[in-house]
Design a protein around this motif. Structure first.
Motif, mmCIF file in Angstrom:
data_model
loop_
_atom_site.group_PDB
_atom_site.id
_atom_site.type_symbol
_atom_site.label_atom_id
_atom_site.label_comp_id
_atom_site.label_asym_id
_atom_site.label_seq_id
_atom_site.Cartn_x
_atom_site.Cartn_y
_atom_site.Cartn_z
ATOM 1 N N SER A 135 0.879 -1.291 -0.022
ATOM 2 C CA SER A 135 -0.046 -0.105 -0.076
ATOM 3 C C SER A 135 0.713 1.204 0.117
ATOM 4 O O SER A 135 1.997 1.126 0.191
ATOM 5 C CB SER A 135 -1.029 0.135 1.285
ATOM 6 N N ALA A 219 -1.287 3.726 -6.041
ATOM 7 C CA ALA A 219 -2.079 4.847 -6.054
ATOM 8 C C ALA A 219 -2.254 5.444 -7.495
ATOM 9 O O ALA A 219 -1.323 5.512 -8.224
ATOM 10 C CB ALA A 219 -1.967 5.815 -5.071
ATOM 11 N N LYS A 224 -10.253 10.726 -9.564
ATOM 12 C CA LYS A 224 -11.125 9.535 -9.470
ATOM 13 C C LYS A 224 -10.360 8.345 -10.014
ATOM 14 O O LYS A 224 -9.390 8.562 -10.623
ATOM 15 C CB LYS A 224 -12.573 9.687 -9.924
ATOM 16 N N ARG A 225 -10.779 6.963 -9.571
ATOM 17 C CA ARG A 225 -10.035 5.983 -9.917
ATOM 18 C C ARG A 225 -10.094 5.740 -11.757
ATOM 19 O O ARG A 225 -10.894 6.360 -12.299
ATOM 20 C CB ARG A 225 -10.536 4.955 -9.398
ATOM 21 N N PRO A 233 -6.411 2.642 -5.692
ATOM 22 C CA PRO A 233 -7.034 3.801 -5.132
ATOM 23 C C PRO A 233 -6.441 5.059 -5.643
ATOM 24 O O PRO A 233 -5.347 4.971 -6.230
ATOM 25 C CB PRO A 233 -6.593 3.275 -3.679
ATOM 26 N N THR A 234 -7.261 5.858 -5.442
ATOM 27 C CA THR A 234 -6.510 7.350 -5.683
ATOM 28 C C THR A 234 -5.897 7.736 -4.685
ATOM 29 O O THR A 234 -5.590 7.280 -3.637
ATOM 30 C CB THR A 234 -7.799 8.441 -5.641
ATOM 31 N N ALA A 236 -5.928 10.198 -2.484
ATOM 32 C CA ALA A 236 -6.714 10.278 -1.351
ATOM 33 C C ALA A 236 -7.119 9.273 -0.878
ATOM 34 O O ALA A 236 -7.026 9.291 0.395
ATOM 35 C CB ALA A 236 -7.854 11.412 -1.961
ATOM 36 N N GLU A 237 -7.661 8.467 -1.406
ATOM 37 C CA GLU A 237 -8.225 7.136 -0.803
ATOM 38 C C GLU A 237 -6.953 6.287 -0.335
ATOM 39 O O GLU A 237 -7.119 5.562 0.679
ATOM 40 C CB GLU A 237 -8.857 6.163 -1.653
ATOM 41 N N ALA A 238 -5.672 6.646 -0.970
ATOM 42 C CA ALA A 238 -4.433 5.765 -0.272
ATOM 43 C C ALA A 238 -3.905 6.619 1.088
ATOM 44 O O ALA A 238 -2.881 5.946 1.679
ATOM 45 C CB ALA A 238 -3.525 5.676 -1.518
ATOM 46 N N PRO A 241 -4.417 12.833 0.574
ATOM 47 C CA PRO A 241 -5.376 13.622 0.095
ATOM 48 C C PRO A 241 -4.533 15.153 -0.592
ATOM 49 O O PRO A 241 -5.325 15.749 -1.232
ATOM 50 C CB PRO A 241 -6.194 13.950 1.085
ATOM 51 N N HIS A 244 -2.373 15.773 -5.920
ATOM 52 C CA HIS A 244 -3.048 15.425 -6.900
ATOM 53 C C HIS A 244 -2.135 15.983 -8.350
ATOM 54 O O HIS A 244 -1.759 17.013 -8.217
ATOM 55 C CB HIS A 244 -4.290 16.311 -7.353
#
Length: 321
Positions: A135, A219, A224-225, A233-234, A236-238, A241, A244
């Motif tokens: 991860s 990531a 979005k994905r 995951p994006t 942010a999800e990982a 946040p 970008h």
């Protein structure tokens, strides 16, 4: 009388130019890709094959990697402005002015933006599959350990991947060593083969290594994905946040002075090509998104991107060399 002669001369020129464009192309068109195989090369070959079918003349793709695309760009800047030599380049085109003190061409004056080809939507933060992390959080913890000595690959100094990775390092508080290669294909292959441990790459050149299992995507930097990587995951999800990055683009340019009738025709034919279901599927399979535009739209986009990447170079702390 003189005014009448000038008007007639202008009218004759316009008629001749329109006729020239109508007959274009009547011989092979050289498509210089300012990169090695992989990345822009994948998209250029898909579009070139369709343009040849539509226009009845070969569109011959020629890879000219080196110096973050400068070698290929210089070739096209010096080519005859007749529509028979065009450039396909990544967003490195608008980054080079901020990482090189001097270029052998003027980014804004020596080229005409023809059309965008594709956007990448984001970049995939990927690691060699032998790295003991599953991860992004595990990776960051691993990278912060003393003696981690991680390195990452890019298509050269100052390109989209380079800036994106330096900004990532800055945000999460790590420091990896940059190893530049001559193109997206070699850079992703380096991560797959373990020459480096990390690559933050656009989807097209990474796709085959991801499918083979030799790299693990942790990531995606888009909002979005990615539809071709729904399990990734994006950022942010990982857990990051604050980070970008849109991932850059691949576009087409012509030498300054190329008749606008030809530039418009080329752009229209690319838009037509990207309406073909088979072309759309091949672009989707590469992990990119079609983005054909008019020359006017693309020129405005390029001007905006020059400002965007100037700021990213500042944030990344990259000094012109």
């Amino acid at each position: 009388m003189n005014m009448k002669i000038r008007v007639l001369a202008l009218a004759a020129t316009l008629v001749a130019s329109a006729a020239f464009a109508q007959n274009y192309p009547n011989k092979p068109v050289r498509v210089v890709v300012a990169a090695a195989t992989g990345g822009p090369d994948l998209v250029a070959r898909v579009i070139a094959a369709k343009l040849a079918e539509q226009l009845g003349q070969p569109f011959v793709v020629e890879n000219q990697p080196g110096a973050n695309g400068i070698v290929g760009a210089q070739t096209v800047a010096r080519a005859a402005p007749d529509g028979y030599t065009v450039l396909v380049y990544s967003s490195g085109f608008v980054i080079n002015p901020y990482v090189y003190k001097s270029l052998p061409y003027d980014t804004e004056k020596d080229f005409i933006p023809v059309t965008n080809l594709v956007t990448n939507g984001g970049l995939l933060f990927s690691v060699n599959s032998n790295l003991p992390v599953k991860s992004l959080k595990e990776f960051i913890d691993y990278a912060k350990k003393p003696g981690a000595n991680l390195s990452y690959s890019t298509p050269g100094v100052g390109n989209t991947w380079h800036l994106a990775t330096e900004v990532f390092d800055n945000i999460v508080g790590i420091k990896m060593t940059h190893i530049p290669y001559k193109g997206g294909g070699p850079a992703t292959a380096a991560a797959a083969q373990g020459e480096v441990q990390v690559v933050l790459a656009s989807p097209p050149p990474l796709m085959p290594h991801y499918k083979s299992g030799r790299v693990r995507a942790l990531a995606f930097s888009g909002e979005k994905r990615h539809p071709s990587f729904p399990e990734v995951p994006t950022m942010a999800e990982a857990g990051v946040p604050a980070y970008h990055h849109d991932g850059g683009w691949f576009g087409m340019f012509a030498p300054a002075g190329t008749p606008m009738e030809i530039v418009e025709k080329l752009a229209a034919e690319v838009r037509k090509a990207e309406e073909d279901p088979a072309v759309l599927q091949r672009i989707a399979n590469s992990g990119a998104f079609p983005a054909a535009s008019t020359p006017a739209e693309y020129k405005k986009f390029i001007q905006s991107e020059l400002k965007t990447y100037a700021e990213q170079a500042r944030i990344a702390g990259i000094q012109p060399e």
